[in-house]
Design an enzyme around this catalytic site. Structure first.
Site, PDB file in Angstrom:
ATOM      1  N   GLU A  90      33.127  36.233  34.431  1.00  0.00           N
ATOM      2  CA  GLU A  90      33.930  37.370  33.976  1.00  0.00           C
ATOM      3  C   GLU A  90      34.333  37.112  32.528  1.00  0.00           C
ATOM      4  O   GLU A  90      34.946  36.091  32.221  1.00  0.00           O
ATOM      5  CB  GLU A  90      35.187  37.532  34.853  1.00  0.00           C
ATOM      6  N   HIS A 123      36.041  33.572  32.459  1.00  0.00           N
ATOM      7  CA  HIS A 123      36.463  33.193  33.806  1.00  0.00           C
ATOM      8  C   HIS A 123      35.254  32.827  34.663  1.00  0.00           C
ATOM      9  O   HIS A 123      34.512  33.700  35.106  1.00  0.00           O
ATOM     10  CB  HIS A 123      37.264  34.338  34.441  1.00  0.00           C
ATOM     11  N   SER A 163      43.343  32.014  34.581  1.00  0.00           N
ATOM     12  CA  SER A 163      43.248  33.155  35.483  1.00  0.00           C
ATOM     13  C   SER A 163      44.612  33.821  35.616  1.00  0.00           C
ATOM     14  O   SER A 163      44.717  34.943  36.071  1.00  0.00           O
ATOM     15  CB  SER A 163      42.731  32.722  36.844  1.00  0.00           C
ATOM     16  N   ASN A 165      38.916  38.601  41.897  1.00  0.00           N
ATOM     17  CA  ASN A 165      40.041  38.152  42.707  1.00  0.00           C
ATOM     18  C   ASN A 165      40.988  39.292  43.031  1.00  0.00           C
ATOM     19  O   ASN A 165      41.607  39.322  44.087  1.00  0.00           O
ATOM     20  CB  ASN A 165      40.776  37.010  42.009  1.00  0.00           C
TER      21      ASN A 165
HETATM   22  C1  LIG Z   1      41.011  26.419  34.450  1.00  0.00           C
HETATM   23  O1  LIG Z   1      40.818  25.004  34.436  1.00  0.00           O
HETATM   24  C2  LIG Z   1      41.805  24.273  35.132  1.00  0.00           C
HETATM   25  C3  LIG Z   1      41.522  22.812  34.931  1.00  0.00           C
HETATM   26  O2  LIG Z   1      40.253  22.442  35.432  1.00  0.00           O
HETATM   27  C4  LIG Z   1      41.834  24.683  36.593  1.00  0.00           C
HETATM   28  O3  LIG Z   1      42.902  24.013  37.260  1.00  0.00           O
HETATM   29  C5  LIG Z   1      42.026  26.185  36.694  1.00  0.00           C
HETATM   30  O4  LIG Z   1      41.906  26.593  38.031  1.00  0.00           O
HETATM   31  C6  LIG Z   1      40.987  26.895  35.868  1.00  0.00           C
HETATM   32  N1  LIG Z   1      41.213  28.307  35.934  1.00  0.00           N
HETATM   33  C7  LIG Z   1      40.227  29.156  36.063  1.00  0.00           C
HETATM   34  C8  LIG Z   1      40.586  30.567  36.141  1.00  0.00           C
HETATM   35  O5  LIG Z   1      39.069  28.833  36.078  1.00  0.00           O
END
Ligand SMILES: *[C@@H]1O[C@H](CO)[C@@H](O)[C@H](O)[C@H]1NC(C)=O
Ligand SMILES: NC(=O)c1ccc[n+]([C@@H]2O[C@H](COP(=O)([O-])OP(=O)(O)OC[C@H]3O[C@@H](n4cnc5c(N)ncnc54)[C@H](O)[C@@H]3O)[C@@H](O)[C@H]2O)c1
Ligand SMILES: *[C@@H]1O[C@H](CO)[C@@H](O)[C@H](O)[C@H]1NC(C)=O
Ligand SMILES: *[C@@H]1O[C@H](CO)[C@@H](O)[C@H](O)[C@H]1NC(C)=O
Ligand SMILES: *[C@@H]1O[C@H](CO)[C@@H](O)[C@H](O)[C@H]1NC(C)=O
Length: 725
Positions: free
Chosen positions: A461, A449, A428, A499
């Site tokens: 997304e 996303h 993200s 977001n």
């Molecule tokens: C992507 O995966 C990591 C590990 O689970 C997590 O910490 C992170 O928030 C995730 N990011 C999104 C945008 O989903």
């Protein structure tokens, strides 16, 4: 009927003297006015013809009918088509032509019999269905009520309590359940469907089976006193569940009228109520959401090139954390074989166990059988290296946010995965271009996303870069739909669409509090508006750690319009990090029930003195309407920027993003639709006024200003604005 007719019915008369009338209007055999006219004509012909003894109604290609043509509602609302005279369909066609016919008719139901489809079937003298057919009246979801007699016939077939439940929840039942409820008379396999229905119709004619007009059936209706208690209970429950909605209550009134004053009076009241509701703002909003949700998969320059989604047979996921395991759960639930890769045995076990727990929670709630659980779980395989990646079609990376780590991963993926494989990242915060910098696969790198928990939240997304190829987007749109998500295609920016739009939501709330508004009053007002919870309760739920991290990102990227508050950092210093620590803006008991904290005001005062904000006594007594506007107009303002920068393709996509990503009430039509109901001029003038009192944070953007100046809706496409300048 001219060549422009939208759908039709055809009639075929067999040697047995049964006329089969088939509804034909792909894809779901919806009931347009053309279909309804044709149905009436064919009935009249069948009744006149001496060689016709009985009638069977069915739908083409294994679908009875998905209901009234929803696109016609929009045309009725904006006056493009003339509204038929009151009672024309429900009384003249369905009741006085179909149900009152001198020849018996039987509905042969496979696939869908929803809304108007089921209402037509209920006017037949018996119903035969397949076990998998879905029968229901989902009209309330569109802000209207069943308008072809469904409010009167369903309770008479299944009983008052069950009928109310089916209509008020909009939930369909399957053929088998419909049979046990008395909604259908027999369940047979699709092969036997037509023949059984034909025979049944002849049996009715010969009086070997009962000839029943549903409208006058009384045996399942309670005596009036008891019935009144049932209505009272239904009203109380409805008001609790949906305090902002009137149409479910109107619907209960209509059903009650039929019980108290007789079904024909009920039909007239239904017709009158329908005419009122179809013009309501709530119905317009819900119908807008219905079409917008289907419209997110239309992306100019991408989905209009005739590209076909490629088949994805196997998926790999990197990282078995909260996100990775949620994504894996969503995929195996839709029958995709998944490889979950982790860095060591311990983490792999933990990841696999998370997926298992996600599935088991369904088994516990009775939503999944043990057998289905085992079959689903067997689709998941763990891995510690890339050996099994040689035949995957899609990889989703969900590891911790670390640029060099992700860069290395994408170099490895390029090496091990086949050249057609889609390479998706759940990042993200990190620029996708940066992630793929060390590869030559930029055209197949894309963002996916998901929202946490990924197996439950409905939005996906799809983040494209300038290099992402259209084919990859087409593929991912297809997968998104197959795993029952609503996919929205967005461009690269901090926070993407959801977001980013909703960052000012929390910001506005904190700004108001530092200037004298009350935390709990704000949350109350926002919940009353229809959000699942207020901004402060939400921050508690998400956790302050996440809130601070996203805050930093926005401060870096949009310093001029970030309201810098120390409130959350101050609370964090005292180890108040939200619900997980049982203290945040609220205090939480063992059952995680929130209650206000009298000590919170000390932190607010401290934060206020640090930011130098002055208390405005007006804000302490802010009416609900003003709270809502001061919190949501900044969201509208940011949504305008997202559109202006081309991050989102169209305003309706932002409506869907707000509804599915943030729980914005669908009956308000989404953020931009709601904004346009208030008018760009009004929103501009309010923001302008607040920016004078409370600073740059409220400053309306140029997109908003330009549209306000011309009085053009915020959701109008850019071309339209240019042509008016
Ligand atoms: C992507 O995966 C990591 C590990 O689970 C997590 O910490 C992170 O928030 C995730 N990011 C999104 C945008 O989903
Ligand atoms: N008549 C009603 O009051 C009413 C209300 C809600 C839903 N429905 C129907 O219930 C079914 C399932 O709903 P869902 O939310 O699960 O949808 P879904 O996502 O399962 O979609 C079902 C189908 O609806 C089709 N559709 C597109 N435009 C349509 C139109 N103008 N009229 C009718 N159908 C159209 C789509 O192509 C799709 O194949 C749909 O067929 C929908 O039409 C009817
Ligand atoms: C699970 O079942 C419950 C009750 O039967 C229902 O309310 C809920 O919507 C179901 N959830 C899912 C994800 O199917
Ligand atoms: C990021 O990943 C790289 C490569 O795996 C590693 O060397 C580095 O320590 C990580 N950085 C952080 C902050 O975790
Ligand atoms: C993508 O977004 C990030 C965050 O705003 C930004 O740093 C980066 O430059 C963007 N990249 C492109 C190619 O737009």
């Amino acid at each position: 009927m001219g060549s422009k007719a939208k759908g039709r019915t055809v009639m075929e008369v067999g040697a047995d003297g049964v006329a089969v009338i088939t509804i034909i209007n792909p894809p779901v055999n919806s009931l347009s006015f053309d279909v309804l006219n044709s149905l009436k004509e064919n009935y009249e012909q069948a009744l006149q013809r001496d060689d016709v003894k009985a009638i069977v109604v069915t739908g083409a290609k294994g679908k009875f009918s998905g209901g009234f043509d929803i696109s016609a509602f929009g045309k009725i609302q904006d006056g493009t088509v003339e509204r038929p005279k009151r009672g024309w369909v429900s009384i003249e066609i369905i009741t006085d032509t179909l149900e009152a016919a001198r020849k018996p008719s039987v509905a042969a139901i496979d696939g869908l019999a929803l809304g108007g489809g089921l209402e037509v079937a209920m006017a037949c003298h018996a119903r035969i269905s397949t076990p998998t057919a879905q029968l229901g009246l989902p009209e309330l979801q569109l802000g209207i009520l069943p308008g072809f007699g469904g409010t009167q016939r369903l309770p008479r077939l299944v009983g008052l309590s069950k009928g109310l439940e089916m209509i008020l929840t909009s939930k369909p039942v399957k053929g088998d359940e419909a049979c046990s409820l008395g909604l259908v008379d027999a369940v047979v396999s699709p092969n036997e469907l037509l023949n059984t229905a034909r025979q049944w119709a002849l049996d009715i004619l010969e009086r070997r089976r009962p000839w029943i007009a549903s409208l006058y059936k009384n045996d399942k209706i309670e005596p009036l006193g008891e019935a009144r208690e049932i209505f009272k209970f239904a009203r109380a429950q409805t008001q609790r569940r949906a305090p902002n909605l009137v149409h479910p209550l109107v619907c209960i009134d209509v059903i009650e009228e039929g019980i108290v004053s007789g079904p024909r009076a009920g039909l007239w009241k239904e017709a009158e109520a329908f005419d009122g509701l179809v013009q309501s703002d709530i119905s317009k909003s819900l119908i807008h959401i219905f079409f917008s949700q289907r419209g997110t998969s239309k992306v100019p320059g991408v989905t209009d090139r005739g590209m076909v989604p490629r088949q994805v047979k196997k998926v790999a996921i990197l990282g078995g954390g909260l996100m990775g395991s949620g994504i894996a759960t969503a995929l195996i639930l839709s029958n995709y074989p998944v490889i979950l890769k982790e860095v060591n045995e311990k983490y792999l076990d933990a990841g696999v166990n998370r997926v298992k727990a996600n599935l088991q929670s369904r088994v516990r709630k009775g939503n999944m059988t043990q057998e289905k659980f085992e079959k689903t779980f067997s689709l998941l395989k763990g891995a510690l290296d890339y050996e099994s990646f040689r035949d995957v079609d899609l990889v989703i990376e969900a590891v911790i946010e670390n640029v060099s780590l992700k860069q290395q991963i994408f170099v490895d993926l390029e090496k091990y995965c086949p050249p057609h494989c889609i390479l998706a990242s759940n990042t993200s915060t990190i620029d996708l271009n940066l992630i793929g910098e060390k590869t030559r696969s930029q055209d197949r790198i894309v963002g996916a996303h998901f929202f946490s928990p990924a197996h439950i939240m409905p939005l996906l997304e799809i983040v494209r870069t300038k290099q992402t190829s259209p084919q990859i987007i087409v593929d991912l749109l297809d997968i998104g739909k197959k795993i029952k998500k609503t996919p929205v295609v967005v461009g690269n920016c901090t926070g993407f669409a959801v977001n980013r739009m909703f960052f000012p939501y929390t910001q506005a709330a904190i700004l108001l509090v530092e200037h004298g508004a009350d935390v709990y009053q704000i949350d109350k007002a926002i919940s009353k508006f229809g959000m699942p919870m207020g901004p402060f309760r939400l921050v508690d739920l998400v956790g302050f750690g996440v809130a601070v991290a996203t805050g930093m990102q926005f401060i870096q990227n949009f310093p001029e319009r970030t309201y810098k508050s120390m409130l959350i950092p101050l609370l964090l210093e005292e180890k108040r990090a939200g619900e997980t620590t049982r203290k945040g803006f609220y205090l939480y008991d063992d059952k995680r029930k929130a209650r206000p904290d009298p000590e919170l005001k000390n932190f607010i005062e401290k934060a206020r003195s640090m930011s130098g904000a002055t208390v405005d006594p007006k804000l302490a007594k802010l009416p609900v309407k003003d709270i809502i506007e001061m919190i949501f107009f900044p969201v509208v303002n940011e949504a305008c920027r997202v559109l202006d920068e081309g991050i989102a393709v169209k305003a309706a996509d932002l409506d869907i993003s707000a509804v599915m990503g943030m729980g914005f009430p669908p009956y308000r039509g989404g953020i931009m639709f709601w904004a346009d109901s208030l008018g760009s001029k009004y929103i501009y003038s309010r923001l302008e006024e607040w920016s004078k009192s409370y600073g740059e944070f409220f400053k309306p953007c140029t997109y908003l200003a330009a549209r306000a100046a011309k009085g053009i809706p915020l959701s109008a496409p850019v071309e339209q604005v240019k042509s008016r300048l």
